[in-house]
Scaffold this active site. Structure first.
Site, PDB file in Angstrom:
ATOM      1  N   HIS A  56       0.832  -1.200   0.000  1.00  0.00           N
ATOM      2  CA  HIS A  56       0.000   0.000   0.000  1.00  0.00           C
ATOM      3  C   HIS A  56       0.868   1.252   0.000  1.00  0.00           C
ATOM      4  CE1 HIS A  56       0.748  -0.769   4.254  1.00  0.00           C
ATOM      5  NE2 HIS A  56       0.328   0.447   4.567  1.00  0.00           N
ATOM      6  N   HIS A  99       1.356   3.897   2.061  1.00  0.00           N
ATOM      7  CA  HIS A  99       1.958   4.575   3.210  1.00  0.00           C
ATOM      8  C   HIS A  99       3.482   4.556   3.098  1.00  0.00           C
ATOM      9  CE1 HIS A  99      -1.928   3.785   5.702  1.00  0.00           C
ATOM     10  NE2 HIS A  99      -2.037   4.844   4.914  1.00  0.00           N
ATOM     11  N   ASP A 119       5.877   4.316   5.138  1.00  0.00           N
ATOM     12  CA  ASP A 119       6.661   3.317   5.865  1.00  0.00           C
ATOM     13  C   ASP A 119       6.632   1.954   5.176  1.00  0.00           C
ATOM     14  OD1 ASP A 119       3.921   3.164   6.679  1.00  0.00           O
ATOM     15  OD2 ASP A 119       4.496   1.979   8.428  1.00  0.00           O
ATOM     16  N   HIS A 120       5.935   1.865   4.038  1.00  0.00           N
ATOM     17  CA  HIS A 120       5.949   0.644   3.229  1.00  0.00           C
ATOM     18  C   HIS A 120       6.451   0.895   1.808  1.00  0.00           C
ATOM     19  CE1 HIS A 120       3.629  -1.993   6.049  1.00  0.00           C
ATOM     20  NE2 HIS A 120       3.344  -0.803   6.533  1.00  0.00           N
ATOM     21  N   HIS A 152      -7.497  -1.155   5.269  1.00  0.00           N
ATOM     22  CA  HIS A 152      -6.481  -0.251   5.815  1.00  0.00           C
ATOM     23  C   HIS A 152      -6.315   0.939   4.878  1.00  0.00           C
ATOM     24  CE1 HIS A 152      -3.030   0.877   8.235  1.00  0.00           C
ATOM     25  NE2 HIS A 152      -2.272   0.935   7.153  1.00  0.00           N
ATOM     26  N   ASP A 196      -0.188  -4.360   5.995  1.00  0.00           N
ATOM     27  CA  ASP A 196      -0.936  -3.909   7.166  1.00  0.00           C
ATOM     28  C   ASP A 196      -2.354  -4.467   7.194  1.00  0.00           C
ATOM     29  OD1 ASP A 196       1.242  -2.560   8.049  1.00  0.00           O
ATOM     30  OD2 ASP A 196       0.410  -0.543   7.828  1.00  0.00           O
ATOM     31  N   HIS A 253       4.709  -5.508  10.262  1.00  0.00           N
ATOM     32  CA  HIS A 253       5.198  -4.863  11.478  1.00  0.00           C
ATOM     33  C   HIS A 253       5.454  -5.894  12.579  1.00  0.00           C
ATOM     34  CE1 HIS A 253       4.426  -0.570  10.508  1.00  0.00           C
ATOM     35  NE2 HIS A 253       3.460  -1.058   9.747  1.00  0.00           N
TER      36      HIS A 253
END
Length: 346
Positions: free
Chosen positions: A133, A135, A137-138, A190, A214, A252
């Site tokens: 996705h 975001h 942090d990905h 998400h 996520d 995570h």
């Protein structure tokens, strides 16, 4: 000791878009998406401020965890190697290698330096980036890795604004990297365009491998930033259709917090107690807790136990006389998600 779920009013609930839940402010939040409300989420996900915040995260994590936040545990099948790469403060990227050809794919390359170091150490050719996705942090490492690996393609959903996306994927579409076959599954909730990737382990004598981003964590699931409980429930059901022996590789390292929260909901669950003891020992030694299996997850993950009478009773929920079973399960999931959002680990 971790505090239990906090009851009380939820301020700022009025005027939110349909399907978006209020995320209470927390004093501490290692996950950048936790201590935020809707306004901050919009800034993080849709503006350059989010990227600047991500860069700050990367810098701080490299200083604090020069060797990664956890000790990874590589997984080997004949012809396949899966290497978890601990990045940021609790994320995982995954380098998946066809050991016969030396071709490789990476899932969610958060920190390009850490991923590149793993590529060089393994001596492989990066052919694909699978992004679950949008975001940061990905997806934050997509651009830099593409610059270093000219033939590398970036796969993901066209519904998410994934950086450097070159090959949009449809639900159930398959991609080959060397002898490896990955299947993309659309799992919104998400984010609108969230996807997970399933490596077919059959040709190598191994189980399927789910890279869940996520959507699903060990004993947890992602927050509903862009979806409803009904949407998330349907996505979780898609994942659970892969089979109990499927290995779960989450985005995570949330296992200890999620299991501790789950233990507050089900006070008499031997599988949960046993897993919590193991995870506690692993985290004390800074060891990774992944993978688990989907079969394991069904025994202790509250987001996968919405059909279980013991969880429903613990939440004080009963199915209405004419209520559709899946509608009731979605109501159970909504309550578990609400309590988890209020939960604070200290």
């Amino acid at each position: 000791q971790p505090a239990g779920p906090r009851a009380g009013p939820e301020p700022g609930r009025g005027g939110l878009p349909e399907g978006v839940e209020y995320i209470p402010t927390r004093r501490k939040g290692k996950n950048p998406m936790k201590p935020v409300g809707v306004a901050w989420y919009t800034l993080y996900a849709r503006t350059r401020l989010g990227y600047l915040f991500y860069q700050r995260q990367v810098k701080k994590a490299r200083e604090r965890y020069p060797h990664g936040h956890s000790t990874p545990q590589p997984c080997h099948f004949p012809g396949v190697k899966i290497l978890p790469i601990p990045v940021l403060s609790n994320n995982y990227s995954y380098l998946v290698i066809d050991t016969g050809s030396g071709q490789a794919a990476v899932v969610d390359p958060s920190d390009p330096l850490a991923v590149q170091a793993a590529i060089e150490e393994e001596g492989v050719m990066l052919e694909a980036i699978f992004c679950t996705h949008k975001h940061w942090d990905h997806s934050g490492g997509n651009a830099e890795l593409r610059q270093q690996h000219g033939s590398c393609k970036v796969y993901g959903s066209a519904l998410d604004a994934i950086p450097e996306l070159t090959n949009p994927l449809a639900d159930r579409e398959k991609v080959r990297v060397g002898c490896l076959t990955f299947e993309a599954l659309a799992t919104p909730g998400h984010t609108v365009g969230h996807m997970v990737y399933v490596l077919d382990g059959g040709p190598f004598g191994g189980p399927p491998c789910l890279f869940s981003g996520d959507l699903l964590f060990l004993a947890g699931c992602g927050e509903l930033f862009e979806g409803s409980p009904e949407t998330m429930l349907a996505s979780l059901d898609v994942a659970m259709g892969l089979g109990e022996n499927t290995l779960l590789w989450p985005g995570h390292e949330y296992a200890l917090e999620c299991l501790t929260f789950a233990s507050l909901l089900e006070l008499d669950n031997p599988a949960l107690e046993q897993k919590l003891q193991w995870v506690t020992q692993q985290r004390q030694e800074k060891r990774s807790t992944c993978p688990s299996t989907l079969g394991e997850e069904q025994s202790y993950n509250p987001f996968l136990r919405t059909h279980r009478p013991e969880l429903q009773a613990a939440l004080g929920l009963r199915q209405g006389g004419e209520e559709d079973p899946d509608a009731f399960r979605a109501r159970v999931l909504k309550e578990v998600r609400r309590l988890k959002d209020l939960y604070k680990a200290t």
